[in-house]
Design a protein around this motif. Structure first.
Motif, mmCIF file in Angstrom:
data_model
loop_
_atom_site.group_PDB
_atom_site.id
_atom_site.type_symbol
_atom_site.label_atom_id
_atom_site.label_comp_id
_atom_site.label_asym_id
_atom_site.label_seq_id
_atom_site.Cartn_x
_atom_site.Cartn_y
_atom_site.Cartn_z
ATOM 1 N N VAL A 142 1.569 6.359 -0.658
ATOM 2 C CA VAL A 142 2.043 5.617 -1.640
ATOM 3 C C VAL A 142 1.642 4.220 -2.155
ATOM 4 N N ARG A 143 1.136 3.715 -1.074
ATOM 5 C CA ARG A 143 0.562 2.267 -1.403
ATOM 6 C C ARG A 143 -0.872 2.582 -2.243
ATOM 7 N N MET A 179 -9.731 5.548 0.836
ATOM 8 C CA MET A 179 -8.230 4.995 0.181
ATOM 9 C C MET A 179 -8.244 3.426 -0.138
ATOM 10 N N GLY A 180 -7.210 3.060 -0.604
ATOM 11 C CA GLY A 180 -7.098 1.714 -1.118
ATOM 12 C C GLY A 180 -6.886 0.879 0.217
ATOM 13 N N ASP A 181 -6.312 -0.452 -0.082
ATOM 14 C CA ASP A 181 -5.890 -1.504 0.832
ATOM 15 C C ASP A 181 -4.870 -0.762 1.765
ATOM 16 N N THR A 182 -4.912 -1.428 2.970
ATOM 17 C CA THR A 182 -3.864 -1.114 3.999
ATOM 18 C C THR A 182 -3.129 -2.114 4.481
ATOM 19 N N VAL A 183 -2.081 -2.009 4.973
ATOM 20 C CA VAL A 183 -0.930 -2.985 5.529
ATOM 21 C C VAL A 183 -0.962 -2.652 7.120
ATOM 22 N N PRO A 184 -1.489 -3.777 7.843
ATOM 23 C CA PRO A 184 -1.188 -3.524 9.133
ATOM 24 C C PRO A 184 0.112 -3.436 9.855
ATOM 25 N N ASP A 185 0.644 -2.565 10.214
ATOM 26 C CA ASP A 185 1.824 -2.363 10.490
ATOM 27 C C ASP A 185 1.972 -1.668 11.983
ATOM 28 N N THR A 186 3.042 -1.877 12.709
ATOM 29 C CA THR A 186 2.921 -0.743 13.867
ATOM 30 C C THR A 186 4.368 -0.498 14.085
ATOM 31 N N ARG A 187 4.722 0.600 14.661
ATOM 32 C CA ARG A 187 6.007 1.217 15.254
ATOM 33 C C ARG A 187 5.975 1.706 16.636
ATOM 34 N N LYS A 188 7.082 1.772 17.221
ATOM 35 C CA LYS A 188 7.029 1.988 18.612
ATOM 36 C C LYS A 188 8.180 3.387 18.696
ATOM 37 N N THR A 189 7.630 4.237 19.665
ATOM 38 C CA THR A 189 8.577 5.471 20.017
ATOM 39 C C THR A 189 9.508 4.651 21.188
#
Length: 165
Positions: free
Chosen positions: A110-111, A1-11
């Motif tokens: 989507v990215r 796949m293409g470029d990734t954006v390092p992102d995080t989320r927490k429960t």
């Protein structure tokens, strides 16, 4: 796949969902998939991995540094974008981890330019995907001896409210 954006989320209980960034992340994801699919669901080990693993974007959920959830998204030769290999540790299911992983995978799609994603959901979790905007696209079928149903979702561009995580 293409470029990734390092992102995080927490429960709410502090489980972190982020991109799989290291070889250790991938090892943990593969170990969890083996536990869920091979040990729990009796999927033959040779059917659990495939040619898409190395090219796919993988998301992971971590609890105390241990991988407790994973999923992947990749392009098929047909041009479709497919989400799959969603796995959550048995004792942690139903806590929102799957929703965060699914959101991360959809955002990556989507990215990478996808306007629609598809997946083959095990029939018993069909409702989970329907709650996240997927619709059934065809009759149930057997895959690795487990009933599945093909599902699709039209995606919206980032910034238009897509993010569910």
């Amino acid at each position: 796949m293409g470029d990734t954006v390092p992102d995080t989320r927490k429960t709410e209980d502090g489980i972190v969902v982020r991109l799989a960034l290291t070889p250790e992340d991938m090892d943990g994801a593969r170990k969890l998939r083996s536990e869920v699919f091979v040990s729990e669901q009796s999927v033959p080990p040779e059917e659990e991995t495939d040619e898409y693993d190395d090219a796919a974007f993988h998301a992971v959920a971590l609890k105390g540094g241990r991988i407790v959830g994973t999923g992947r998204v990749h392009s098929l030769p047909s041009g479709e974008t497919k989400i799959g290999r969603m796995a959550i540790e048995a004792g942690l299911r139903g806590r929102g981890i799957g929703a965060l992983i699914l959101g991360a995978l959809e955002e990556q799609a989507v990215r990478d330019g996808a306007v629609e994603v598809m997946l083959n959901a095990q029939s018993y979790v069909r409702g989970f995907y329907e709650r996240h905007g997927y619709r059934v696209d065809g009759a149930p079928f057997l895959e690795v001896g487990i009933e599945h149903v093909r599902m699709v979702k039209v995606l919206r561009p980032l910034g238009s409210g897509l993010s569910s995580w």
